[in-house]
Design an enzyme around this catalytic site. Structure first.
Site, short mmCIF file in Angstrom:
data_model
loop_
_atom_site.label_atom_id
_atom_site.label_comp_id
_atom_site.label_asym_id
_atom_site.label_seq_id
_atom_site.Cartn_x
_atom_site.Cartn_y
_atom_site.Cartn_z
N TYR A 1 -1.83 1.02 4.77
CA TYR A 1 -2.79 1.88 5.52
C TYR A 1 -3.82 2.59 4.64
O TYR A 1 -4.11 3.76 4.84
CB TYR A 1 -2.04 2.94 6.35
CG TYR A 1 -0.73 2.50 6.94
CD1 TYR A 1 -0.65 1.39 7.79
CD2 TYR A 1 0.46 3.17 6.66
CE1 TYR A 1 0.56 0.97 8.34
CE2 TYR A 1 1.67 2.76 7.20
CZ TYR A 1 1.72 1.66 8.03
OH TYR A 1 2.91 1.27 8.56
N HIS A 2 -4.43 1.86 3.69
CA HIS A 2 -5.41 2.49 2.80
C HIS A 2 -6.74 1.74 2.77
O HIS A 2 -7.24 1.42 1.69
CB HIS A 2 -4.85 2.57 1.37
CG HIS A 2 -3.58 3.35 1.24
ND1 HIS A 2 -2.70 3.19 0.19
CD2 HIS A 2 -3.04 4.31 2.03
CE1 HIS A 2 -1.68 4.01 0.35
NE2 HIS A 2 -1.86 4.70 1.47
N PRO A 3 -7.37 1.43 3.90
CA PRO A 3 -8.66 0.73 3.83
C PRO A 3 -9.74 1.62 3.22
O PRO A 3 -9.82 2.81 3.54
CB PRO A 3 -8.96 0.40 5.29
CG PRO A 3 -8.21 1.40 6.09
CD PRO A 3 -6.96 1.70 5.29
N HIS B 1 -4.38 -1.54 0.13
CA HIS B 1 -3.12 -1.75 -0.59
C HIS B 1 -2.16 -2.52 0.31
O HIS B 1 -1.87 -2.10 1.43
CB HIS B 1 -2.50 -0.40 -0.96
CG HIS B 1 -3.25 0.32 -2.05
ND1 HIS B 1 -3.48 1.68 -2.04
CD2 HIS B 1 -3.83 -0.15 -3.18
CE1 HIS B 1 -4.15 2.02 -3.13
NE2 HIS B 1 -4.37 0.92 -3.84
#
Length: 533
Positions: free
Chosen positions: A468-470, A293
């Site tokens: 911070y959503h890999p 994101h």
């Protein structure tokens, strides 16, 4: 160093797996964490993510390659390197995602991953500390989830302005219907962070059958005749072999898990051999399907009090610190954001496609500290980007970070959605009761007209950052690019599963910590079921 189950990574999912597999006392379980113990006090203070992100003692300090979608910029990608993983350094925001996200996973052929099948695991994980008439909240789980106790007038007025602009209020976006605006829910208990380590490892740490091994970095898996029998790990600087009599579970995250697979000979063969890695199983999907994101952060100056002004001198900071020390309340209990909105850029959509993070503070970079003027941030992101990136090995050494190619904003849909998101952010700020309190738009600012598509997109490309959503780099499925099956077993390799956000075939609509914990809860049952058979 022999155990029934060995879990690599004590993050959001890994801690849940360690707790559930060791609960019955029947199996010996080891969980390896490359970082240290979660003793840093800033981990437990909610606002402490300012101190733990960018700290090499708690953060892997990953950085992307320069990305065309970001006008050639390379950006930091923080990931937790400590007990609790990223749940120990994240913004404490608890978002399950949309029911339709998981139904989509099931429609892709992943049996047992529809909303009706995953909801019981969200419920099992949590103790919801707020009011809820819905039967969808958990009441007795290890993870404490609470409504935001901290309120700010600027956030209240943003929520009211959004309602005036035609969006509905939603008191609980973690029920079946996510759409609407309101306050965030947090992984917080009595003013302190409730990480996965605190929820799952702390109550289990005295079990004789559970070994929690910190400063232990997995170097590669040991694979004999198509079966994983253990791994090699660097523990306190010494290389050791750890045997897994039953299974190894990789919970090292969307970067760590695929890197370990590739270093162990599991991945696209033509990408492994140049690094001198023998190909054990040619799985071309390892490290591919990378999704994240991307947040764009409009900032508005206001005459309302915000954290910028509340923390503007040492006396005010001391007062805030004293309140937290004495009562565990006040500004130090603030999560990364207070208000949120899950909205549609087009009414024809079935579900919301953008998410807001409303922050009663602003900064050019959080590490630099807040602006000297009073302002708030209306961060907006596209929840289901089409663009996918990939990871690339740098070398055959685990200590060399892989190259991260996020490939942001590579499709027209992604570009259109983020531009519409910025337009909605600006539109809401034109409604009362908020509009009268905004003196100026600080960024994008007057130089970027609201209807100027190209200028808005260029501003995003020059300023947007990860939230911070890999996910997605060991995706679940049965197609040629899938890495694990619907029971999270690595295709073509026995005794090996992956359980973290890397298994997501498609990123969930919102923050990813809650789904990661659900994945850990669900795979634990699968592992125990298979063991009993």
């Amino acid at each position: 160093m022999e155990f029934d189950y060995v879990i690599v990574g004590a993050g959001s999912a890994g801690c849940a797996v360690a707790n559930r597999l060791s609960a019955g006392g029947q199996y010996s379980v080891a969980v390896l964490e490359a970082g240290g113990r979660d003793t840093n006090p800033w981990i437990h203070i909610p606002v402490g993510y300012f101190k733990t992100m960018g700290n090499p003692n708690t953060d892997w300090m990953y950085k992307t390659q320069s990305d065309a979608g970001l006008n050639g910029r390379a950006i930091p990608w923080p990931r937790g390197k400590v007990l609790g993983g990223s749940s120990s350094i994240n913004g404490l925001l608890y978002v399950r995602g949309q029911a339709q996200d998981f139904d989509h996973w099931r429609q892709l052929g992943n049996e047992g991953w529809g909303w009706d099948a995953v909801l019981p695991y969200f419920q099992r994980a949590e103790t919801w500390q707020g009011d809820s008439n819905g039967a969808e909240r958990g009441k007795a789980g290890p993870l404490r989830v609470s409504p935001t106790a901290l309120k700010r007038e600027v956030v209240d007025k943003w929520i009211d302005a959004a309602v005036a602009a035609g969006y509905k209020k939603n008191p609980d976006y973690n029920n079946e219907d996510q759409e609407g605006v309101g306050y965030f829910q947090l992984t917080m208990d009595k003013g302190q962070r409730c990480s996965s380590a605190k929820a799952y490892l702390k109550p289990a740490r005295d079990r004789k059958n559970l070994s929690i091994i910190t400063k232990a970095q997995c170097e590669k898996l040991i694979i004999t005749e198509g079966r994983v029998t253990g791994l090699k790990a660097l523990i306190d600087g010494q290389s050791k072999t750890i045997t897994a009599k039953r299974e190894v579970i990789l919970s090292a995250g969307a970067i760590g898990s695929p890197q370990i697979l590739m270093l162990s000979g599991i991945g696209a063969g033509d990408e492994l051999t140049p690094h001198g890695i023998d190909v054990v199983k040619d799985l071309p999907g390892v490290g591919k399907n990378l999704q994240d994101h991307l947040q764009a952060r409009p900032v508005f100056k206001t005459d309302l009090p915000t954290i910028n002004i509340e923390t503007s001198n040492l006396f005010k900071q001391a007062k805030i610190a004293a309140e937290y020390a004495l009562k565990r309340t006040g500004a130090m209990t603030m999560a990364a954001s207070l208000g949120t909105g899950f909205l549609k850029t087009d009414e024809r959509l079935e579900t919301p496609d953008i998410q807001f993070h409303i922050q009663p503070w602003s900064a050019d970079k959080p590490a630099d500290g807040p602006h000297k003027f009073s302002a708030f941030t209306a961060s907006v992101l596209q929840m289901r980007p089409e663009s996918t990136g990939h990871l690339e090995l740098t070398s055959n050494n685990m200590h060399d970070h892989p190259k991260i190619h996020p490939n942001y904003l590579a499709t027209k849909l992604d570009q259109d959605t983020i531009v519409k998101g910025i337009q909605i952010a600006r539109k809401i700020c034109q409604y009362e009761p908020l509009a009268q309190h905004i003196s100026e738009e600080h960024s994008p600012g007057a130089g970027v007209a609201m209807d100027d598509y190209d200028a808005t997109l260029d501003w995003v490309r020059s300023n947007a950052v990860t939230i911070y959503h890999p996910t997605g780099t060991c995706k679940m499925g049965s197609d040629p690019m899938a890495v694990v099956d619907s029971r999270l077993r690595v295709h073509g390799i026995k005794g090996l599963r992956v359980a973290d956000c890397s298994i997501m075939p498609v990123i969930t609509s919102g923050n990813t910590n809650a789904p990661a914990i659900m994945i850990g809860e669900k795979v634990s049952d699968m592992i125990l079921e298979d063991a009993h058979q």
